[in-house]
Design a protein around this motif. Sequence first.
Motif, PDB file in Angstrom:
ATOM      1  N   HIS A 170     -33.062  17.037 -35.511  1.00  0.00           N
ATOM      2  CA  HIS A 170     -32.651  18.237 -34.621  1.00  0.00           C
ATOM      3  C   HIS A 170     -33.793  19.240 -34.794  1.00  0.00           C
ATOM      4  CE1 HIS A 170     -28.553  16.739 -34.493  1.00  0.00           C
ATOM      5  NE2 HIS A 170     -28.879  16.363 -35.714  1.00  0.00           N
ATOM      6  N   VAL A 171     -34.209  19.891 -33.647  1.00  0.00           N
ATOM      7  CA  VAL A 171     -35.235  21.030 -33.635  1.00  0.00           C
ATOM      8  C   VAL A 171     -34.722  21.923 -32.601  1.00  0.00           C
ATOM      9  CG1 VAL A 171     -37.566  22.001 -33.298  1.00  0.00           C
ATOM     10  CG2 VAL A 171     -37.246  19.548 -33.990  1.00  0.00           C
ATOM     11  N   GLN A 172     -34.136  23.213 -32.909  1.00  0.00           N
ATOM     12  CA  GLN A 172     -33.545  23.982 -32.167  1.00  0.00           C
ATOM     13  C   GLN A 172     -33.696  25.539 -32.730  1.00  0.00           C
ATOM     14  OE1 GLN A 172     -29.103  23.455 -31.880  1.00  0.00           O
ATOM     15  NE2 GLN A 172     -29.575  22.061 -33.332  1.00  0.00           N
ATOM     16  N   PRO A 173     -33.596  26.616 -31.905  1.00  0.00           N
ATOM     17  CA  PRO A 173     -33.520  27.875 -32.481  1.00  0.00           C
ATOM     18  C   PRO A 173     -32.094  28.422 -32.801  1.00  0.00           C
ATOM     19  CG  PRO A 173     -33.667  27.842 -30.085  1.00  0.00           C
ATOM     20  CD  PRO A 173     -33.725  26.622 -30.488  1.00  0.00           C
ATOM     21  N   SER A 174     -31.442  27.778 -33.652  1.00  0.00           N
ATOM     22  CA  SER A 174     -29.990  28.096 -34.069  1.00  0.00           C
ATOM     23  C   SER A 174     -30.070  29.028 -35.077  1.00  0.00           C
ATOM     24  CB  SER A 174     -29.337  26.783 -34.468  1.00  0.00           C
ATOM     25  OG  SER A 174     -28.326  26.980 -35.216  1.00  0.00           O
ATOM     26  N   LEU A 175     -29.434  30.245 -34.665  1.00  0.00           N
ATOM     27  CA  LEU A 175     -29.107  31.276 -35.700  1.00  0.00           C
ATOM     28  C   LEU A 175     -28.342  30.699 -36.922  1.00  0.00           C
ATOM     29  CD1 LEU A 175     -28.630  34.133 -33.383  1.00  0.00           C
ATOM     30  CD2 LEU A 175     -30.388  34.089 -34.959  1.00  0.00           C
ATOM     31  N   LYS A 176     -27.309  29.926 -36.668  1.00  0.00           N
ATOM     32  CA  LYS A 176     -26.309  29.568 -37.618  1.00  0.00           C
ATOM     33  C   LYS A 176     -27.360  28.483 -38.713  1.00  0.00           C
ATOM     34  CE  LYS A 176     -22.438  26.357 -38.538  1.00  0.00           C
ATOM     35  NZ  LYS A 176     -21.385  25.620 -37.686  1.00  0.00           N
ATOM     36  N   ARG A 177     -28.189  27.560 -38.383  1.00  0.00           N
ATOM     37  CA  ARG A 177     -28.924  26.889 -38.816  1.00  0.00           C
ATOM     38  C   ARG A 177     -29.933  27.792 -39.741  1.00  0.00           C
ATOM     39  NH1 ARG A 177     -27.641  22.027 -41.251  1.00  0.00           N
ATOM     40  NH2 ARG A 177     -26.126  21.161 -39.823  1.00  0.00           N
ATOM     41  N   CYS A 178     -30.409  28.831 -39.277  1.00  0.00           N
ATOM     42  CA  CYS A 178     -31.613  29.554 -39.844  1.00  0.00           C
ATOM     43  C   CYS A 178     -30.825  30.318 -41.083  1.00  0.00           C
ATOM     44  CB  CYS A 178     -31.933  30.671 -38.669  1.00  0.00           C
ATOM     45  SG  CYS A 178     -32.980  31.888 -39.506  1.00  0.00           S
ATOM     46  N   GLU A 179     -29.739  31.064 -40.775  1.00  0.00           N
ATOM     47  CA  GLU A 179     -28.992  31.379 -41.915  1.00  0.00           C
ATOM     48  C   GLU A 179     -28.530  30.402 -42.997  1.00  0.00           C
ATOM     49  OE1 GLU A 179     -28.177  34.657 -42.619  1.00  0.00           O
ATOM     50  OE2 GLU A 179     -28.560  35.524 -40.431  1.00  0.00           O
ATOM     51  N   TRP A 180     -28.089  29.270 -42.968  1.00  0.00           N
ATOM     52  CA  TRP A 180     -27.912  28.099 -43.665  1.00  0.00           C
ATOM     53  C   TRP A 180     -29.046  27.954 -44.405  1.00  0.00           C
ATOM     54  CZ3 TRP A 180     -30.175  23.394 -44.074  1.00  0.00           C
ATOM     55  CH2 TRP A 180     -29.645  22.547 -45.148  1.00  0.00           C
ATOM     56  N   LEU A 181     -30.444  27.787 -43.924  1.00  0.00           N
ATOM     57  CA  LEU A 181     -31.465  27.571 -44.705  1.00  0.00           C
ATOM     58  C   LEU A 181     -31.914  28.766 -45.463  1.00  0.00           C
ATOM     59  CD1 LEU A 181     -34.102  25.836 -45.267  1.00  0.00           C
ATOM     60  CD2 LEU A 181     -35.058  26.450 -42.999  1.00  0.00           C
ATOM     61  N   LEU A 182     -31.828  30.054 -44.930  1.00  0.00           N
ATOM     62  CA  LEU A 182     -31.981  31.248 -45.844  1.00  0.00           C
ATOM     63  C   LEU A 182     -31.349  31.221 -47.256  1.00  0.00           C
ATOM     64  CD1 LEU A 182     -32.428  33.947 -43.293  1.00  0.00           C
ATOM     65  CD2 LEU A 182     -34.198  32.897 -44.151  1.00  0.00           C
ATOM     66  N   GLY A 183     -30.030  30.560 -47.156  1.00  0.00           N
ATOM     67  CA  GLY A 183     -29.202  30.742 -48.255  1.00  0.00           C
ATOM     68  C   GLY A 183     -29.866  29.444 -49.135  1.00  0.00           C
ATOM     69  N   LYS A 184     -30.373  28.193 -48.809  1.00  0.00           N
ATOM     70  CA  LYS A 184     -30.914  27.490 -49.540  1.00  0.00           C
ATOM     71  C   LYS A 184     -32.321  27.979 -50.091  1.00  0.00           C
ATOM     72  CE  LYS A 184     -28.335  23.812 -49.106  1.00  0.00           C
ATOM     73  NZ  LYS A 184     -27.522  23.342 -50.034  1.00  0.00           N
ATOM     74  N   GLU A 185     -33.093  28.694 -49.461  1.00  0.00           N
ATOM     75  CA  GLU A 185     -34.279  29.203 -49.720  1.00  0.00           C
ATOM     76  C   GLU A 185     -33.894  30.209 -50.992  1.00  0.00           C
ATOM     77  OE1 GLU A 185     -38.183  30.555 -50.179  1.00  0.00           O
ATOM     78  OE2 GLU A 185     -37.241  28.711 -49.153  1.00  0.00           O
ATOM     79  N   LEU A 186     -32.721  30.793 -50.870  1.00  0.00           N
ATOM     80  CA  LEU A 186     -32.516  31.725 -52.169  1.00  0.00           C
ATOM     81  C   LEU A 186     -32.085  31.025 -53.185  1.00  0.00           C
ATOM     82  CD1 LEU A 186     -30.277  34.430 -50.503  1.00  0.00           C
ATOM     83  CD2 LEU A 186     -32.651  34.951 -51.513  1.00  0.00           C
ATOM     84  N   ASP A 187     -31.347  29.991 -53.098  1.00  0.00           N
ATOM     85  CA  ASP A 187     -30.963  29.136 -54.096  1.00  0.00           C
ATOM     86  C   ASP A 187     -32.342  28.370 -55.071  1.00  0.00           C
ATOM     87  OD1 ASP A 187     -28.366  29.570 -53.682  1.00  0.00           O
ATOM     88  OD2 ASP A 187     -28.347  27.521 -52.593  1.00  0.00           O
ATOM     89  N   THR A 199     -35.461  37.212 -47.845  1.00  0.00           N
ATOM     90  CA  THR A 199     -35.012  36.383 -46.742  1.00  0.00           C
ATOM     91  C   THR A 199     -34.553  37.335 -45.757  1.00  0.00           C
ATOM     92  OG1 THR A 199     -32.918  36.387 -48.156  1.00  0.00           O
ATOM     93  CG2 THR A 199     -34.687  34.461 -48.280  1.00  0.00           C
ATOM     94  N   ALA A 200     -34.134  38.452 -45.879  1.00  0.00           N
ATOM     95  CA  ALA A 200     -33.925  39.518 -44.846  1.00  0.00           C
ATOM     96  C   ALA A 200     -34.874  39.796 -44.061  1.00  0.00           C
ATOM     97  CB  ALA A 200     -33.114  40.861 -45.505  1.00  0.00           C
ATOM     98  N   PHE A 201     -36.191  39.466 -44.266  1.00  0.00           N
ATOM     99  CA  PHE A 201     -37.288  39.499 -43.047  1.00  0.00           C
ATOM    100  C   PHE A 201     -37.207  38.624 -42.190  1.00  0.00           C
ATOM    101  CE2 PHE A 201     -40.934  37.706 -41.463  1.00  0.00           C
ATOM    102  CZ  PHE A 201     -41.739  38.729 -41.211  1.00  0.00           C
ATOM    103  N   VAL A 202     -36.600  37.673 -42.322  1.00  0.00           N
ATOM    104  CA  VAL A 202     -36.522  36.581 -41.254  1.00  0.00           C
ATOM    105  C   VAL A 202     -35.374  37.177 -40.292  1.00  0.00           C
ATOM    106  CG1 VAL A 202     -35.749  34.294 -40.504  1.00  0.00           C
ATOM    107  CG2 VAL A 202     -37.094  34.543 -42.569  1.00  0.00           C
ATOM    108  N   ARG A 203     -34.332  37.533 -40.774  1.00  0.00           N
ATOM    109  CA  ARG A 203     -33.066  38.198 -39.642  1.00  0.00           C
ATOM    110  C   ARG A 203     -33.824  39.544 -39.008  1.00  0.00           C
ATOM    111  NH1 ARG A 203     -30.755  37.845 -45.157  1.00  0.00           N
ATOM    112  NH2 ARG A 203     -29.207  35.918 -44.922  1.00  0.00           N
ATOM    113  N   ALA A 204     -34.642  40.162 -39.705  1.00  0.00           N
ATOM    114  CA  ALA A 204     -35.163  41.442 -39.085  1.00  0.00           C
ATOM    115  C   ALA A 204     -36.226  40.756 -38.083  1.00  0.00           C
ATOM    116  CB  ALA A 204     -35.717  42.419 -40.096  1.00  0.00           C
ATOM    117  N   TYR A 205     -37.222  39.849 -38.441  1.00  0.00           N
ATOM    118  CA  TYR A 205     -38.046  39.455 -37.403  1.00  0.00           C
ATOM    119  C   TYR A 205     -37.400  38.767 -36.215  1.00  0.00           C
ATOM    120  CZ  TYR A 205     -41.788  36.782 -35.635  1.00  0.00           C
ATOM    121  OH  TYR A 205     -43.085  36.323 -34.918  1.00  0.00           O
TER     122      TYR A 205
END
Length: 308
Positions: A170-187, A199-205
């Motif tokens: 899948h390739v899409q501008p999904s905010l849900k998937r973006c938030e999920w990936l940001l959580g994985k990045e923090l881990d 990671t808050a930078f991405v949300r602000a961007y």
Amino acid sequence: MNTTWDHLPRSQWEQLHAAQQGALQQSWAYGDALIALGVGVRRAMVWQDGKLLAVAQFMCRRIAGYLSLASCTRGPVWQPDVLPEQRAEVYRLLRRDMPLPRLKVVLFSPDRTADQVSAAETRGMSRVMTGYATVLLDLTLPLEALKAQMDGKWRNRLGKALSNEKIRWHVQPSLKRCEWLLGKELDQREAKKFHGLPTAFVRAYVDAHTEPQQAFVVAYAELGKNTIGAMLFLIHGRVASYHMGWTDDEGRQLNTHNALLWKAMAYLKVAGIEVLDLGGVNTHDLPGISRFKLGAGGHAVSLAGTYF
């Protein structure tokens, strides 16, 4: 030649930035995202006889309570016909007119290689840091040409991943998937003890864009009920930049990231993106990631460095 600061027309900035395939760090939305996180940002436009010559975005901070540091990363963004002598004058004006307290240090890191930065442009300046290295993929090329320039082993791993009929891509501008990936990045930052932009930078961007699909895209792979890998790309004008990625052990064994990058390249190409910037390459400290980026083909670039 004159300089205007901060209260500037966004549309004019973005027009020049897009036309010259400007870096992420010089995009208007990048500056807005940093401002939302409390970072000091200064923006400048430089004019001559009513013509816009350049735009420059600076990240600013205080050091030791009295010294102001302003850094123009991968900038300024220039009109293509600006001569080296004019560029030197622009640097001088920006240093002189920077709206910061008197004790200030102004740094420039041009978004060009050492061969592209002439001595006339940097006359009176000193290089104080070596250049950033990255890999740029030309998405104006046909997909067949993009695949042909990949390293052979890289291309074989891609073929194996794509041939696995159990994996859904899948390739899409999904905010849900973006938030999920940001959580994985923090881990993974916590597990591997490394740092990066918050990671808050991405949300602000994303919030700095009227339409989220203009800001980012997530590529992800699913096997059964599990997501086994994902990548996030930030879009700025006619360029997209790889921002972060994650995969689990199974996804790594199945070469998931090879296929995710390929699927993202195809998506971005159709969306009108001309260049994909794969981000920093450091074969000493990050050999695995660097080999992956270099193996994807494209053009390895070492920028000229930072000047004071």
